[in-house]
Design a protein around this motif. Structure first.
Motif: not given
Lengths: 371, 371
Positions: A22-25, A49-53, A92-94
């Motif tokens: 939920v809150d990777l940091r 994925n890394p972008l989502e993270r 869907g802009g990343k």
């Protein structure tokens, strides 16, 4: 929730036992407190994925960027502006490029007061170039949907693109940093010069690797590198740190573009028309490689399709077969991986931080589609 | 030559006894020393028009601006850039907008170190909008010659226009003044918003005077006002002085555009296709006025030509006849003269100087074609 407990951050993702963080940091922070190594942590986080993270880690900043983008795109009297842009900005802009700015700023400090407007400016420049590219390339598909030039018209795409450029510069000026303004306006010049170079190289089988690299540095890598560097400068990073960020962005951008070139001769659905480059007569890296030791028949194929613009549906398969035969796909893949590795190396000069790990994983991720 | 003697600056111009002034600034200075009033001086200088006289007075600065423009347009690897731009930049460009920057800077001081790059930036922004306008309007003629989109293609015009925008911002950043950057980036946003508004108002007979004015302030007046204001700021002018310069540029720009709108329904050769606005479906000031009390037949004419884009060669004459009948040409002329007068009034707050007189005469000159 107990911010020191790892499981506070874990949610089920699908029924196959995979989890989402939920809150990777904070999750990483809790992990470090709990004595779990960063490497294991990142394996644990296999869901997103890394972008989502990265988006997760920067979610607060990203929400501000998105709010600012919406605010600056609203035009009471000219509804065409939000119409054209909401289509492309929302489709869907990343937010990859603004995330580089945000991540760089957070990695080197607390972000500073200006990383959010700068990230929005970076996205505006990117969106403006997409709008103009689609007109120039006569594209009909973007991010899995119809392009703005198809939905409205070329005129709207040209003028709304100009509007976005202007809005980007306003945001940059609001940052109050002449150094950042220099970085981003230099990038804009490099980008646009690269676009013109790409145009004049179109359908030119004499295009060299050197010219190709100049096009790629312009049309793709310049904004990646400026986005990362500007974030670092906004956060008050040292010269060596901001130079590393710049080099990271540049290598990431080249790797990203080489991957795109390769996928254009691939057969997977990536929300983009496979074979576009061939139809548009773009002399990309794999084609330049394949031309070096082309047979008479092969050269005649490239001449007909790329030089003379006479293409049939089956030509993309034929092109792929030739590229495979000449080893051009493998060599392009290898070049993309090389630049990805170079991107990761440049991160060594930056502070050891979960965000740095994410940037490293991002460099793997941009080439993941071809490995 | 003796710089204190008036006749040192006078050269014959044609065989009818008319003369040309060689260095107007020094000429005026000599005239003041000789005790000749400024008014008489300007009558003496009847040969060159106010624009030429301004160019003469600013000739040293203008030469630097031109050199800078050439330098920044050269691109070793991308020859298409100087090709496309030399055509438009060299084709009888009047340098009106950069001269506003230079004149403002000289009027309020010695110009400062940055008025030359700012003037070049203003010309770049102007040229970029011309390139994009010609694509959007599908124009084929500009300044008496073929347009770049006709000579090369729309793609080149779009991308080279973008390149000029980027180069403009680089030049602005080099000025090192955030205030000037704010003025010019705000102008860029106003210009591009005005262009989009013009696009969506095209062929819309419901266009109001309010919308028309917003379009004109955007597409024409914003750059005039920003050019003048930026020059004043660069020279360290006071707030009231720079506000006056801004108001002068705005009024001059509106007057200029109203004059252009009127001439488009005129019958003189002005190196522009008369009737362009009608063919392009632009709802300009005279048309809005004529629509207010149009007869059923007249409304049907505007509907066919502007709304439905069905025009024949004779329609321009018919349009002119209707506009004349409705008093729309006279009213547009009167509005143009009103804005010209307003421009001159704003100059009162500025220092009494030969350059101020020239700016005043320039306001007369932009409407001189219709009086």
């Amino acid at each position: 929730m107990d911010i020191h407990r790892l499981d506070s951050y874990i949610r089920p993702a699908g029924g196959d036992g995979r989890v989402r963080i939920v809150d990777l940091r904070r999750f990483f922070h809790a992990g470090i407190i709990a004595g779990i190594s960063e490497e294991v942590m990142s394996l644990d986080a296999a869901g997103p994925n890394p972008l989502e993270r990265l988006a997760e880690a920067l979610s607060g900043d990203l929400a501000e960027v998105n709010a600012l983008i919406s605010e600056r795109l609203s035009s009471e009297q000219v509804s065409r502006i939000p119409e054209v842009t909401s289509h492309i900005v929302g489709a869907g802009g990343k937010r990859l490029r603004p995330m580089l700015t945000l991540a760089a700023a957070r990695l080197l400090g607390n972000g500073g007061p200006h990383h959010v407007p700068l990230a929005a400016a970076v996205e505006f420049i990117h969106t403006a170039t997409l709008l103009h590219d689609d007109v120039v390339d006569e594209s009909t598909r973007r991010r899995g949907g119809p392009t703005a030039n198809l939905l409205w018209n070329n005129k709207s795409s040209i003028l709304v693109g100009d509007y976005l450029f202007a809005r980007a510069f306003q945001l940059m000026v609001s940052s109050g940093s002449l150094r950042v303004l220099g970085i981003l306006s230099d990038a804009a010049a490099t980008i646009t010069e690269g676009e013109v170079l790409q145009l004049v190289s179109t359908r030119d089988l004499g295009t060299t690797v050197e010219t190709y690299m100049k096009v790629v540095r312009g049309k793709t890598a310049a904004l990646f590198s400026a986005a990362a560097e500007a974030g670092g400068v906004a956060a008050g990073g040292s010269d060596s740190e901001t130079a590393s960020l710049r080099a990271y962005g540049e290598a990431l951008g080249i790797s990203f573009q080489l991957t795109d070139d390769l996928l254009d001769y691939g057969d997977r659905d990536i929300g983009k028309n496979t074979g576009d480059d061939l139809r548009e007569g773009k002399v990309t890296f794999p084609v330049i490689l394949a031309l070096r030791d082309a047979t008479v028949e092969e050269r005649s194929f490239w001449s007909r399709t790329i030089e003379k613009a006479r293409t049939a549906e089956a030509d993309v398969d034929e092109a792929r077969a030739i590229l495979e035969r000449r080893g051009a796909l493998a060599e392009t893949r290898s070049a993309a991986l090389g630049w990805s590795a170079k991107a990761k190396e440049t991160l060594a000069a930056l502070p050891d931080d979960p965000l740095r790990s994410m940037l490293s994983e991002l460099a793997d991720y941009v080439v993941a589609r071809i490995v």
